[in-house]
Design an enzyme around this catalytic site. Structure first.
Site, short mmCIF file in Angstrom:
data_model
loop_
_atom_site.label_atom_id
_atom_site.label_comp_id
_atom_site.label_asym_id
_atom_site.label_seq_id
_atom_site.Cartn_x
_atom_site.Cartn_y
_atom_site.Cartn_z
N LYS A 194 3.53 8.92 -10.14
CA LYS A 194 4.99 8.75 -10.01
C LYS A 194 5.77 9.68 -10.93
O LYS A 194 5.24 10.27 -11.86
CB LYS A 194 5.37 7.28 -10.21
CG LYS A 194 5.02 6.46 -8.96
CD LYS A 194 5.51 5.05 -9.00
CE LYS A 194 5.16 4.36 -7.66
NZ LYS A 194 5.33 2.93 -7.71
N ARG A 201 -2.74 0.13 -8.80
CA ARG A 201 -2.69 0.69 -7.44
C ARG A 201 -2.64 2.21 -7.60
O ARG A 201 -1.68 2.74 -8.15
CB ARG A 201 -1.43 0.16 -6.74
CG ARG A 201 -1.23 0.69 -5.33
CD ARG A 201 0.08 0.13 -4.74
NE ARG A 201 0.28 0.62 -3.39
CZ ARG A 201 0.82 1.80 -3.11
NH1 ARG A 201 1.22 2.59 -4.08
NH2 ARG A 201 0.96 2.19 -1.86
N1 PMM Z 1 4.62 2.02 -4.95
C1 PMM Z 1 4.66 2.65 -3.78
C2 PMM Z 1 4.26 2.02 -2.60
N2 PMM Z 1 3.79 0.75 -2.63
N3 PMM Z 1 3.29 -1.20 -3.84
C3 PMM Z 1 3.28 -1.87 -5.00
N4 PMM Z 1 2.86 -3.15 -5.04
N5 PMM Z 1 3.68 -1.29 -6.16
C4 PMM Z 1 4.12 -0.01 -6.21
O1 PMM Z 1 4.49 0.46 -7.32
C5 PMM Z 1 4.17 0.74 -5.00
C6 PMM Z 1 3.75 0.09 -3.81
C7 PMM Z 1 5.14 4.06 -3.72
O2 PMM Z 1 4.12 4.96 -4.02
P1 PMM Z 1 3.22 5.71 -2.90
O3 PMM Z 1 4.15 6.47 -2.00
O4 PMM Z 1 2.33 6.60 -3.69
O5 PMM Z 1 2.42 4.71 -2.14
#
Ligand code: PMM
Length: 271
Positions: A204, A244
């Site tokens: 991020k 994650r």
């Molecule tokens: N961040 C993204 C997408 N899904 N789900 C949870 N639970 N927590 C997060 O911080 C989160 C998420 C955005 O990141 P990505 O585009 O790399 O998936």
């Protein structure tokens, strides 16, 4: 938790896994590398992203969930839409991951309650296209915790069992880098609520901002995996239940080091 974005436009892996076959292969690879869960999402939540019609999200997510589940991989679904959550659970997903904590779709809480699966409620204030405007806090840690606890009240009132709720501070969602770091430095304030906590820091912006002084290109999303693993280790050492991540191997190794340090060591058995 390994990230599998079946989207054309996610900020770091958008477009890589839009074909079901390639998405499934990547999910299988993350499971082999040691992911306990593969998190399948069909709608980008990057700042500024436009919403995706539910039919499109369903057609991206459900075939991938079904195939991974058939192959024996535990799958979560990353969605803000009750209809997608329901279809994914019917296809075998064992957990619903909702970055909006139930705010985006009023039907989500009842759907999850009826499905009887664990539910990740992340801190969220507004849809992706406008969330940056909502990154205003007096006390970011206190406000994130109290807004999440308000979600817990709403979820349990709708019938979600408290024992199935996992909380997530929602790094990057209506937060700037300073907010994200302050939350990470104070995870115990969220953990004190008594729910398992998930942290989603992978690649991020707040990580890229710290790396931006480096000269070798590591501040681009793909160059952030080593730094992500460091954050994973710090989060694990602070006691979070789940991280994650895009790159499973590096974060798994980092989490194992944190576990060894804090006495909860687990030997690496994955590839
Ligand atoms: N961040 C993204 C997408 N899904 N789900 C949870 N639970 N927590 C997060 O911080 C989160 C998420 C955005 O990141 P990505 O585009 O790399 O998936």
């Amino acid at each position: 938790m390994g990230i599998l974005n079946v989207t054309p436009d996610s900020f770091s892996d958008g477009g890589l896994y839009v074909v079901t076959r390639r998405a499934v292969q990547h999910g299988l690879r993350m499971a082999r590398e040691g992911a306990d869960l593969v998190d399948v999402g069909g709608e980008s939540t990057r700042p500024g992203a436009e919403p995706v019609p539910v039919e499109e999200e369903l057609s991206r997510v459900v075939p991938v969930v079904r195939e991974l589940v058939c192959a024996g991989v535990p799958v979560s679904v990353d969605t803000m839409h009750a209809e997608v959550a329901q279809a994914a659970v019917e296809a075998g997903a064992c957990l619903v991951n909702d970055v909006s904590g139930g705010l985006a779709d009023p039907a989500m809480a009842a759907t999850v309650a009826a499905a009887g699966v664990p539910y990740i409620a992340a801190h969220w204030r507004a849809p992706s296209r406008e969330m940056d405007r909502h990154a205003i806090y007096g006390d970011v840690v206190g406000e994130v915790v109290s807004e999440l606890l308000a979600r817990v009240d709403a979820l349990t009132a709708a019938g979600v069992a408290p024992g199935r709720i996992i909380l997530d501070p929602g790094l990057g969602f209506a937060k700037n880098a300073g907010h994200d770091w302050r939350i990470l430095a104070n995870l115990q304030a969220l953990q004190a609520a008594g729910f398992p906590v998930l942290v989603g820091a992978s690649r991020k912006r707040f990580i890229g901002e710290v790396l931006s002084g480096c000269t070798d290109g590591v501040s681009a999303p793909h160059g952030r995996d080593v730094a992500t693993a460091a954050v994973s280790a710090l989060a694990a050492a602070a006691g979070v239940a789940c991280v994650r991540v895009h790159d499973v191997r590096s974060s798994l190794h980092a989490v194992c080091m944190a576990a060894a340090l804090t006495g909860g060591g687990r030997a690496l058995s994955a590839a």
